[in-house]
Write a protein that holds these residues in place. Structure first.
Motif, PDB file in Angstrom:
ATOM      1  N   THR A  86       0.560   8.760   3.889  1.00  0.00           N
ATOM      2  CA  THR A  86       1.512   7.451   3.634  1.00  0.00           C
ATOM      3  C   THR A  86       0.378   6.374   4.578  1.00  0.00           C
ATOM      4  OG1 THR A  86       3.438   8.436   3.599  1.00  0.00           O
ATOM      5  CG2 THR A  86       3.373   6.146   4.509  1.00  0.00           C
ATOM      6  N   GLN A  87       0.021   6.741   5.592  1.00  0.00           N
ATOM      7  CA  GLN A  87      -0.791   5.755   6.236  1.00  0.00           C
ATOM      8  C   GLN A  87      -2.304   5.468   5.471  1.00  0.00           C
ATOM      9  OE1 GLN A  87      -2.355   7.153  10.072  1.00  0.00           O
ATOM     10  NE2 GLN A  87      -2.598   5.241  10.976  1.00  0.00           N
ATOM     11  N   LYS A  88      -2.838   6.471   4.973  1.00  0.00           N
ATOM     12  CA  LYS A  88      -4.019   6.263   4.058  1.00  0.00           C
ATOM     13  C   LYS A  88      -3.833   5.429   2.853  1.00  0.00           C
ATOM     14  CE  LYS A  88      -8.358   7.226   2.843  1.00  0.00           C
ATOM     15  NZ  LYS A  88      -9.707   7.080   3.603  1.00  0.00           N
ATOM     16  N   LEU A  89      -2.734   5.563   2.203  1.00  0.00           N
ATOM     17  CA  LEU A  89      -2.354   4.892   1.324  1.00  0.00           C
ATOM     18  C   LEU A  89      -1.912   3.435   1.288  1.00  0.00           C
ATOM     19  CD1 LEU A  89      -0.120   7.455  -0.971  1.00  0.00           C
ATOM     20  CD2 LEU A  89      -2.647   6.743  -1.481  1.00  0.00           C
ATOM     21  N   THR A  90      -1.229   3.390   2.209  1.00  0.00           N
ATOM     22  CA  THR A  90      -0.778   1.788   2.860  1.00  0.00           C
ATOM     23  C   THR A  90      -2.069   1.185   3.317  1.00  0.00           C
ATOM     24  OG1 THR A  90       1.342   2.907   3.691  1.00  0.00           O
ATOM     25  CG2 THR A  90       0.637   0.649   4.514  1.00  0.00           C
ATOM     26  N   VAL A  91      -2.928   1.538   4.137  1.00  0.00           N
ATOM     27  CA  VAL A  91      -4.058   0.785   4.351  1.00  0.00           C
ATOM     28  C   VAL A  91      -4.696   0.252   3.294  1.00  0.00           C
ATOM     29  CG1 VAL A  91      -6.283   0.861   5.534  1.00  0.00           C
ATOM     30  CG2 VAL A  91      -4.111   1.730   6.955  1.00  0.00           C
ATOM     31  N   THR A  94      -2.806  -1.831   0.528  1.00  0.00           N
ATOM     32  CA  THR A  94      -2.804  -3.050   1.211  1.00  0.00           C
ATOM     33  C   THR A  94      -4.246  -4.138   1.217  1.00  0.00           C
ATOM     34  OG1 THR A  94      -1.127  -2.441   2.814  1.00  0.00           O
ATOM     35  CG2 THR A  94      -2.235  -4.707   3.361  1.00  0.00           C
ATOM     36  N   SER A  95      -5.107  -3.306   1.205  1.00  0.00           N
ATOM     37  CA  SER A  95      -6.584  -4.049   1.104  1.00  0.00           C
ATOM     38  C   SER A  95      -6.884  -4.418  -0.254  1.00  0.00           C
ATOM     39  CB  SER A  95      -7.494  -3.260   1.989  1.00  0.00           C
ATOM     40  OG  SER A  95      -7.855  -2.187   1.206  1.00  0.00           O
ATOM     41  N   GLY A  96      -6.100  -3.869  -1.184  1.00  0.00           N
ATOM     42  CA  GLY A  96      -6.481  -4.091  -2.619  1.00  0.00           C
ATOM     43  C   GLY A  96      -7.286  -3.226  -3.213  1.00  0.00           C
ATOM     44  N   ASN A 117       5.370  -3.861  -3.341  1.00  0.00           N
ATOM     45  CA  ASN A 117       4.026  -4.688  -3.019  1.00  0.00           C
ATOM     46  C   ASN A 117       3.247  -4.554  -4.267  1.00  0.00           C
ATOM     47  OD1 ASN A 117       5.012  -5.039  -0.484  1.00  0.00           O
ATOM     48  ND2 ASN A 117       4.035  -3.290   0.608  1.00  0.00           N
ATOM     49  N   GLY A 118       3.596  -4.108  -5.511  1.00  0.00           N
ATOM     50  CA  GLY A 118       2.829  -4.017  -6.394  1.00  0.00           C
ATOM     51  C   GLY A 118       1.628  -2.982  -6.623  1.00  0.00           C
ATOM     52  N   TRP A 119       1.802  -2.086  -5.856  1.00  0.00           N
ATOM     53  CA  TRP A 119       0.821  -1.008  -5.813  1.00  0.00           C
ATOM     54  C   TRP A 119       0.820  -0.029  -6.735  1.00  0.00           C
ATOM     55  CZ3 TRP A 119       1.781  -0.156   0.196  1.00  0.00           C
ATOM     56  CH2 TRP A 119       1.290  -1.366   0.972  1.00  0.00           C
ATOM     57  N   LEU A 120       1.985   0.316  -7.314  1.00  0.00           N
ATOM     58  CA  LEU A 120       2.211   1.049  -8.419  1.00  0.00           C
ATOM     59  C   LEU A 120       2.247   0.667  -9.670  1.00  0.00           C
ATOM     60  CD1 LEU A 120       4.971   3.280  -6.524  1.00  0.00           C
ATOM     61  CD2 LEU A 120       2.866   4.132  -7.310  1.00  0.00           C
TER      62      LEU A 120
END
Length: 438
Positions: A86-91, A94-96, A117-120
């Motif tokens: 979760t931490q890896k993916l979030t970081v 978030t950075s695009g 957040n538009g990540w998926l």
């Protein structure tokens, strides 16, 4: 004598060669090489896939050479423990980051955050056009877990439901049928509860946050839900009844220390032969049937969650899904990977390895059931039919939301004022819902 034309021709040759080499070297990052054949349109593409440390990913990685040979796509796999993942993916997201192509995620833990957040990527268009792959084969509840605002943000890979575990020998000795309703469960737990002999009628999670997911089936089966139409609803008459039933079972017929029990502690009580009934996730069943872990491994029965006033409505969720990074530069090739990993053939292999999948055709295939106890498989199939696609409030700020719901669970276990606790929890949950609407 200096001859500029020859020099320029030489430079042109060198530049041409360099460009050719550069293109060849870069083809691994492109969607596909121009020289690939029609049956391997993405050959040469390299995908970065981020997995959780999980039996499903372990089983799938053993099959990757087959996919790579079939498609010419190279899969670069990474593995992380759940919280690290979760931490890896979030970081990175978030950075695009565009370098992650596909990843495992927990839809009810972080799915709404990732989608908001538009990540998926919404993969509905991919899933709908691949008719042979057949999206319609996936269980409705499992698909509901990965669907938000009519957008499909992942494909289910591991599913679970709440079921009832019971001691076959104790019920037989006392001539008590397997409870089919919550009222029957309470009556049987009361009759079989015998603390003097170290036998308790019922055990389940009692810890504030961990108990929420297993309490959910009590809530749904009594006609309630965590929220309805954007309004928190954990203080309705249906919810109060669910709280009281869950609390009464654990307070009156449960073992000491219930308030501190997450699933490992609750299962340990059953493993040691000290409980008659346990309600919890079906995905954890081997903890009770493995002779190395359980003293009652040959005495465990499986049954559908008992019916309340609204029937038997256990949760039926996607606990892990496979999603696509919305900013991946290799989306077509990434879909090829997701499609392969969730194909009927692969789901069958994964399920035979002990990972409950979401394809109904696999659950209806004897080959997909052969490594499961028959009663377990029948229970899972029945539990899929009339079920609910979430096991907690569907919000981004899930930790505080679970605490809001769990307060009344613990109040009920302790015999405190359930209505007051539910009202307080409802106010807290509504504040979380309202905050996320802004």
């Amino acid at each position: 004598m200096y001859k500029p034309r020859k020099f320029l021709r030489g430079v042109a040759v060198v530049l041409s060669l360099a460009m050719s080499l550069g293109l060849a070297a870069g083809c691994g990052n492109s969607q596909a090489s121009k020289t690939t054949s029609s049956d391997k349109p993405y050959a040469g593409t390299q995908l970065r896939v981020v997995f959780a440390n999980h039996p499903w990913s372990d089983a799938l990685k053993a099959q990757l050479p087959e996919f790579e040979q079939k498609t010419g796509i190279k899969v670069n796999a990474e593995n992380y423990f759940e919280d690290q993942l979760t931490q890896k993916l979030t970081v990175e997201l978030t950075s695009g980051s565009t370098t992650i192509d596909a990843f495992m995620f927990r839809p009810l833990q972080e799915g709404k955050l990732f989608a908001t957040n538009g990540w998926l990527n919404d993969i509905n268009s991919y899933a709908q056009k691949d008719t042979a792959w057949n999206l319609g084969d996936f269980n409705k509840g499992a698909i509901g877990t990965v669907t938000m605002n009519q957008k499909l943000y992942g494909i289910p890979i591991v599913t679970e439901r709440e079921i009832m575990y019971y001691r076959k020998d104790i019920l037989q000795e006392n001539n008590i049928p397997v409870p089919k309703t919550l009222d029957e469960l309470v009556a049987a737990a009361k009759k079989l509860n015998n603390p003097d002999k170290g036998i308790y009628g019922f055990v389940a999670r009692g810890q504030r946050s961990p108990a929420v997911t297993q309490f959910s089936s009590f809530l749904y089966s009594n006609g309630g839900d965590f929220a309805k139409d954007g309004k928190a609803s954990i203080n309705t008459p249906e919810a109060i009844k669910a709280y009281q039933t869950y609390g009464d079972l654990l307070r009156s017929y449960g073992p000491p220390g219930t308030l501190n029990m997450a699933w490992p502690q609750a299962f340990a009580v059953f493993q040691q032969g000290k409980a008659v009934f346990l309600t919890d996730a079906d995905s954890l069943y081997t903890n009770l049937t493995d002779p190395k872990k359980s003293t009652v491994s040959d005495k465990v029965g499986f049954a559908q969650f008992p019916a309340g006033t609204a029937g038997s409505k256990p949760y039926n969720i996607t606990s892990w899904a496979l999603g696509m990074n919305a900013k991946s530069k290799n989306q077509e090739a990434t879909w090829e990977f997701i499609k392969w990993a969730t194909s009927k053939e692969q789901v069958l292999k994964m399920q035979q390895a002990g990972n409950p999948g979401a394809r109904e055709s696999v659950w209806n295939d004897p080959e997909g059931l052969k490594n499961f106890p028959k009663e377990y498989a029948d229970t899972v199939k029945a539990s899929m039919k009339d079920s609910v696609d979430h096991d907690r409030p569907v919000v981004i700020d899930i930790g505080p939301a679970r605490d809001a719901v769990g307060g009344a669970i613990q109040a009920a276990i302790q015999g405190q004022d359930v209505t007051a606790a539910a009202n307080a929890g409802n106010t807290a949950l509504q504040a979380i819902i309202d905050k996320e609407k802004k």
